[in-house]
Write a protein that holds these residues in place. Structure first.
Motif, PDB file in Angstrom:
ATOM      1  N   ILE A  81       1.028  -0.892   0.099  1.00 28.08           N
ATOM      2  CA  ILE A  81      -0.055   0.043  -0.186  1.00 28.08           C
ATOM      3  C   ILE A  81       0.896   0.977   0.218  1.00 28.08           C
ATOM      4  O   ILE A  81       1.865   1.245   0.065  1.00 28.08           O
ATOM      5  CB  ILE A  81      -1.094   0.426   1.263  1.00 28.08           C
ATOM      6  N   SER A  82      -0.102   2.554  -0.528  1.00 27.05           N
ATOM      7  CA  SER A  82       0.785   3.349  -0.560  1.00 27.05           C
ATOM      8  C   SER A  82      -0.269   4.253   0.195  1.00 27.05           C
ATOM      9  O   SER A  82      -1.540   4.456  -0.117  1.00 27.05           O
ATOM     10  CB  SER A  82       1.260   3.746  -1.868  1.00 27.05           C
ATOM     11  N   LEU A  83       0.146   5.654   0.962  1.00 29.66           N
ATOM     12  CA  LEU A  83      -0.569   6.589   1.041  1.00 29.66           C
ATOM     13  C   LEU A  83      -0.551   8.283   1.061  1.00 29.66           C
ATOM     14  O   LEU A  83       0.366   8.529   0.834  1.00 29.66           O
ATOM     15  CB  LEU A  83      -0.838   6.390   3.061  1.00 29.66           C
ATOM     16  N   GLU A  84      -1.754   8.469   0.880  1.00 27.65           N
ATOM     17  CA  GLU A  84      -1.548  10.555   0.934  1.00 27.65           C
ATOM     18  C   GLU A  84      -1.797  10.847   2.071  1.00 27.65           C
ATOM     19  O   GLU A  84      -3.340  11.102   2.397  1.00 27.65           O
ATOM     20  CB  GLU A  84      -2.227  10.498  -0.450  1.00 27.65           C
ATOM     21  N   ILE A  85      -1.069  10.754   3.602  1.00 28.55           N
ATOM     22  CA  ILE A  85      -1.685  11.561   4.749  1.00 28.55           C
ATOM     23  C   ILE A  85      -2.266  13.047   4.149  1.00 28.55           C
ATOM     24  O   ILE A  85      -1.125  13.770   3.949  1.00 28.55           O
ATOM     25  CB  ILE A  85      -0.328  10.628   5.491  1.00 28.55           C
ATOM     26  N   PRO A  86      -2.815  13.357   5.226  1.00 28.40           N
ATOM     27  CA  PRO A  86      -2.865  14.482   4.849  1.00 28.40           C
ATOM     28  C   PRO A  86      -2.015  15.835   5.811  1.00 28.40           C
ATOM     29  O   PRO A  86      -1.766  15.198   6.076  1.00 28.40           O
ATOM     30  CB  PRO A  86      -5.060  14.968   5.314  1.00 28.40           C
ATOM     31  N   GLU A  87      -1.817  17.221   5.256  1.00 26.26           N
ATOM     32  CA  GLU A  87      -1.232  17.348   5.804  1.00 26.26           C
ATOM     33  C   GLU A  87      -1.615  17.260   7.353  1.00 26.26           C
ATOM     34  O   GLU A  87      -2.681  18.046   7.754  1.00 26.26           O
ATOM     35  CB  GLU A  87      -0.107  18.592   5.052  1.00 26.26           C
ATOM     36  N   GLY A  88      -0.558  17.365   7.889  1.00 26.18           N
ATOM     37  CA  GLY A  88      -0.648  18.353   9.393  1.00 26.18           C
ATOM     38  C   GLY A  88      -0.901  17.223  10.495  1.00 26.18           C
ATOM     39  O   GLY A  88      -1.050  16.715  11.435  1.00 26.18           O
ATOM     40  N   TYR A  89      -0.870  15.565  10.057  1.00 20.81           N
ATOM     41  CA  TYR A  89      -0.621  14.520  10.193  1.00 20.81           C
ATOM     42  C   TYR A  89       0.374  13.745  10.087  1.00 20.81           C
ATOM     43  O   TYR A  89       1.038  13.204   8.442  1.00 20.81           O
ATOM     44  CB  TYR A  89      -2.566  13.151   9.790  1.00 20.81           C
ATOM     45  N   GLU A  90       0.534  12.530  10.249  1.00 20.70           N
ATOM     46  CA  GLU A  90       1.432  11.406  10.721  1.00 20.70           C
ATOM     47  C   GLU A  90       0.393  10.170  10.584  1.00 20.70           C
ATOM     48  O   GLU A  90      -0.250  10.120  11.218  1.00 20.70           O
ATOM     49  CB  GLU A  90       2.448  11.456  11.766  1.00 20.70           C
ATOM     50  N   ALA A  91       1.392   8.993   9.672  1.00 13.92           N
ATOM     51  CA  ALA A  91       0.593   7.346  10.479  1.00 13.92           C
ATOM     52  C   ALA A  91       2.326   6.810  11.078  1.00 13.92           C
ATOM     53  O   ALA A  91       3.523   7.027  10.712  1.00 13.92           O
ATOM     54  CB  ALA A  91       0.798   7.251   9.100  1.00 13.92           C
ATOM     55  N   GLN A  92       1.807   6.447  12.113  1.00 14.08           N
ATOM     56  CA  GLN A  92       3.106   5.483  13.008  1.00 14.08           C
ATOM     57  C   GLN A  92       2.538   4.315  12.557  1.00 14.08           C
ATOM     58  O   GLN A  92       1.826   2.949  13.035  1.00 14.08           O
ATOM     59  CB  GLN A  92       2.730   5.671  14.341  1.00 14.08           C
ATOM     60  N   GLN A 144       0.286  -2.808  13.394  1.00 12.98           N
ATOM     61  CA  GLN A 144      -0.626  -1.525  13.444  1.00 12.98           C
ATOM     62  C   GLN A 144      -0.552  -0.480  12.555  1.00 12.98           C
ATOM     63  O   GLN A 144       1.124  -0.037  13.012  1.00 12.98           O
ATOM     64  CB  GLN A 144      -1.541  -1.842  14.246  1.00 12.98           C
ATOM     65  N   LEU A 145      -1.238   0.460  11.932  1.00 13.63           N
ATOM     66  CA  LEU A 145      -0.835   1.741  11.357  1.00 13.63           C
ATOM     67  C   LEU A 145      -1.887   2.687  12.430  1.00 13.63           C
ATOM     68  O   LEU A 145      -3.445   2.445  12.398  1.00 13.63           O
ATOM     69  CB  LEU A 145      -1.061   2.220  10.150  1.00 13.63           C
ATOM     70  N   VAL A 146      -0.899   3.758  12.893  1.00 12.98           N
ATOM     71  CA  VAL A 146      -2.021   5.034  13.268  1.00 12.98           C
ATOM     72  C   VAL A 146      -2.200   6.157  13.190  1.00 12.98           C
ATOM     73  O   VAL A 146      -0.490   6.580  12.857  1.00 12.98           O
ATOM     74  CB  VAL A 146      -2.035   4.977  15.083  1.00 12.98           C
ATOM     75  N   PHE A 147      -3.149   7.090  13.034  1.00 13.03           N
ATOM     76  CA  PHE A 147      -3.282   8.629  12.336  1.00 13.03           C
ATOM     77  C   PHE A 147      -2.641   8.842  13.511  1.00 13.03           C
ATOM     78  O   PHE A 147      -3.810   8.829  14.554  1.00 13.03           O
ATOM     79  CB  PHE A 147      -4.159   8.296  11.472  1.00 13.03           C
ATOM     80  N   ALA A 148      -2.101  10.383  13.741  1.00 17.66           N
ATOM     81  CA  ALA A 148      -1.806  10.782  14.508  1.00 17.66           C
ATOM     82  C   ALA A 148      -1.483  12.831  14.143  1.00 17.66           C
ATOM     83  O   ALA A 148      -1.337  12.577  12.906  1.00 17.66           O
ATOM     84  CB  ALA A 148      -0.820  11.039  15.508  1.00 17.66           C
ATOM     85  N   PRO A 149      -2.096  13.863  15.170  1.00 14.64           N
ATOM     86  CA  PRO A 149      -1.888  14.727  14.666  1.00 14.64           C
ATOM     87  C   PRO A 149      -0.228  15.188  14.693  1.00 14.64           C
ATOM     88  O   PRO A 149       0.235  14.576  15.862  1.00 14.64           O
ATOM     89  CB  PRO A 149      -3.179  16.140  15.109  1.00 14.64           C
ATOM     90  N   VAL A 150      -0.464  16.428  14.120  1.00 13.95           N
ATOM     91  CA  VAL A 150       1.630  16.397  13.777  1.00 13.95           C
ATOM     92  C   VAL A 150       1.528  17.930  14.331  1.00 13.95           C
ATOM     93  O   VAL A 150       0.993  18.519  13.735  1.00 13.95           O
ATOM     94  CB  VAL A 150       2.353  15.937  13.319  1.00 13.95           C
ATOM     95  N   ALA A 151       2.241  17.840  15.559  1.00 15.47           N
ATOM     96  CA  ALA A 151       2.178  19.802  15.999  1.00 15.47           C
ATOM     97  C   ALA A 151       3.573  20.139  15.530  1.00 15.47           C
ATOM     98  O   ALA A 151       5.145  19.575  15.456  1.00 15.47           O
ATOM     99  CB  ALA A 151       2.158  20.049  17.582  1.00 15.47           C
ATOM    100  N   LYS A 152       3.716  21.167  14.280  1.00 12.06           N
ATOM    101  CA  LYS A 152       5.002  21.578  14.219  1.00 12.06           C
ATOM    102  C   LYS A 152       5.578  22.814  15.405  1.00 12.06           C
ATOM    103  O   LYS A 152       5.041  23.941  15.794  1.00 12.06           O
ATOM    104  CB  LYS A 152       4.630  22.229  13.204  1.00 12.06           C
TER     105      LYS A 152
END
Length: 186
Positions: A81-92, A144-152
């Motif tokens: 799989i390949s993902l297009e993760i929205p800006e401001g998020y990461e996948a862990q 497992q794949l967990v999505f989380a917001p990222v603080a800059k």
């Protein structure tokens, strides 16, 4: 090397999705709506990441091909799989507890971060503890794949920073015994 061969379940990933959807209806649980839309390329429906239960925090990632994992070695496993993760998020990418407990397999750089601007195939870096090798079949759940917001953060260069009671003590400085100090509530 001794080898552990895991039986590949006859259920496909699509069958697992349908099973969980039907179980939710039978148990009367309410569906949790996704709060984040992530575009994905996945050419094999059996490799689609899914939440195993309605309360699961992580989606299961599967092997895109059979993988032989040697003891005490690093193995990189493709997921297809390949993902297009929205800006401001990461996948862990995180380990699966069952695989860790039963087979002593863990995600080496846990959690592995997938940045929002990465567009390649997701791969899982695993490490096998113990004396036995392990064979994982295509479609088996490996992480497992967990999505989380990222603080800059904006780093501000200063001459000193505020002191705390702990100070520079780190790397086990609080000890291994249970802390008995209590914090008074208001």
């Amino acid at each position: 090397f001794p080898v552990t061969i895991r039986r590949h379940r006859s259920r496909t990933q699509a069958d697992r999705i349908r099973h969980h959807q039907h179980r939710e209806v039978r148990q009367g649980t309410r569906e949790v709506k996704p709060s984040l839309k992530v575009r994905m390329v996945c050419n094999d429906p059996d490799l689609m990441p899914v939440y195993a239960t309605p309360g699961a925090a992580g989606m299961d990632l599967c092997c895109a091909q059979d993988a032989y994992i040697f003891p005490d070695q690093v193995t990189v496993i493709p997921t297809g799989i390949s993902l297009e993760i929205p800006e401001g998020y990461e996948a862990q990418v995180r380990p699966r507890s069952g695989l860790a407990a039963r087979e002593a397999v863990t995600v080496l750089n846990s959690p592995g971060t997938i940045d929002s601007d990465y567009r390649g195939e997701i791969k899982v870096i695993v490490f096998k503890h113990g004396p036995k090798s392990l064979i994982l079949k295509k479609g088996e759940r490996i992480a497992q794949l967990v999505f989380a917001p990222v603080a800059k953060a904006e780093l501000i260069r200063v001459k000193s920073i505020d002191e705390t009671e702990r100070g520079q003590q780190g790397l086990g400085s609080t000890g291994t015994r249970r802390l008995t100090k209590t914090i008074a509530s208001h």
